[in-house]
Enzyme design. Sequence first.
Site, PDB file in Angstrom:
ATOM      1  N   CYS A 108     -58.653 -48.336  58.094  1.00 21.71           N
ATOM      2  CA  CYS A 108     -58.483 -49.411  57.096  1.00 21.71           C
ATOM      3  C   CYS A 108     -57.141 -49.330  56.364  1.00 21.71           C
ATOM      4  CB  CYS A 108     -59.636 -49.377  56.097  1.00 21.71           C
ATOM      5  SG  CYS A 108     -60.049 -47.722  55.520  1.00 21.71           S
ATOM      6  N   HIS A 140     -58.530 -51.388  48.963  1.00 15.84           N
ATOM      7  CA  HIS A 140     -57.617 -50.249  48.952  1.00 15.84           C
ATOM      8  C   HIS A 140     -56.248 -50.715  48.442  1.00 15.84           C
ATOM      9  CE1 HIS A 140     -60.562 -48.057  51.089  1.00 15.84           C
ATOM     10  NE2 HIS A 140     -59.975 -47.883  52.247  1.00 15.84           N
TER      11      HIS A 140
END
Length: 339
Positions: free
Chosen positions: A132, A245
């Site tokens: 990710c 994130h």
Amino acid sequence: MSRQFNVAVVGATGAVGNQILEVLAERNFPIGKLRLLASERSAGDFLEFKDEQVMVEELNNDSFKDIDIALFSAGGERSEKFCPIAAAAGAVCIDNSSAWRMDPEVPLVVPEVNPQDIGQYKTRGIIANPNCSTIQMVVALKPLQDCSPIKRVVVSTYQAVSGSGQKAVDELRIQSGELLNGRPAECKVYPHQIGFNCLPHIDAFLENGYTKEEMKMVNETRKILGDAGIRVTATTVRVPVFYGHSESVNVEFEGPISAARAREVLSQAAGVEVVDDLANNDYPMPIDAAGRDATLVGRIREDESCDNALNLWVVADNVRKGAATNAVQIAEILVAEHL
Ligand code: A2P
């Protein structure tokens, strides 16, 4: 009627699996039969897909009969064992784990960056979905790499707990409640309290002192950007954020690239949204990226300590663009161009 494809979602009950179902429905992926697979714990449960209840089945060697595309998100061990079984049964696997990413015979794909690599799936029948943190970083780096080759990247991440699965989301929620009420936090997923804390520790530590997550960012970035000479160093940190994130990325290029030029190029890049209006306190934040597919880039500025270098702040929804959406985008290219 246009062709439909039989799709299996392995790990359908998990955080990413659930999101894959949502993204498949949202994007109206041409699904014929949908098979939901998980462990024996969930077998017999029902999950909703497009207003229909679909029963979860236990993953086993016979799960892939008649399946065209298998989207895996049930952990590395399951992928290692079952991707070859699914591929032998005729399914193309799109694997979200790290099991196959660095296999030279498996393409590692971010559709905005290296869609041309998808065609290499034929040898093993597997396409790997990157880590990710790597996905959102290369989405931001690729348009800049096209302006000037990248020499070195220094990245520090601020990663949401959803990257560790549904149990970690529950852990942060429960710990936050307990701590606010003056009670001790119980730690099950992480080695330390994550509520109101930061852990510079994602995945296992390696002999070189880095974590596996950090080395994924190093090796996957080189593979996706197609340049083994790019030097990358990463520090990955878990923060008490549920979804999204964030990354501080310092990039050094071979030649000069101004902040203005970078802003211009990024504002036209696929999958990128520039959020960089300092006068209005406008910069990328996880609460704005959550639930969306865009990679938000801001705080774009020239590094005053180094020639030909820029600083960027890059934020994306780790469960969507960092996992589910990227996998479904790969599946879309696969059906449009290869199956
Ligand atoms: P289950 O819900 O039955 O445990 P997350 O990343 O959110 O923790 O989700 C992990 C996913 O992987 C879940 O769907 C989980 O199913 C699935 N999974 C875990 N272990 C196995 C296993 N041994 N066989 C099949 N699926 C598994």
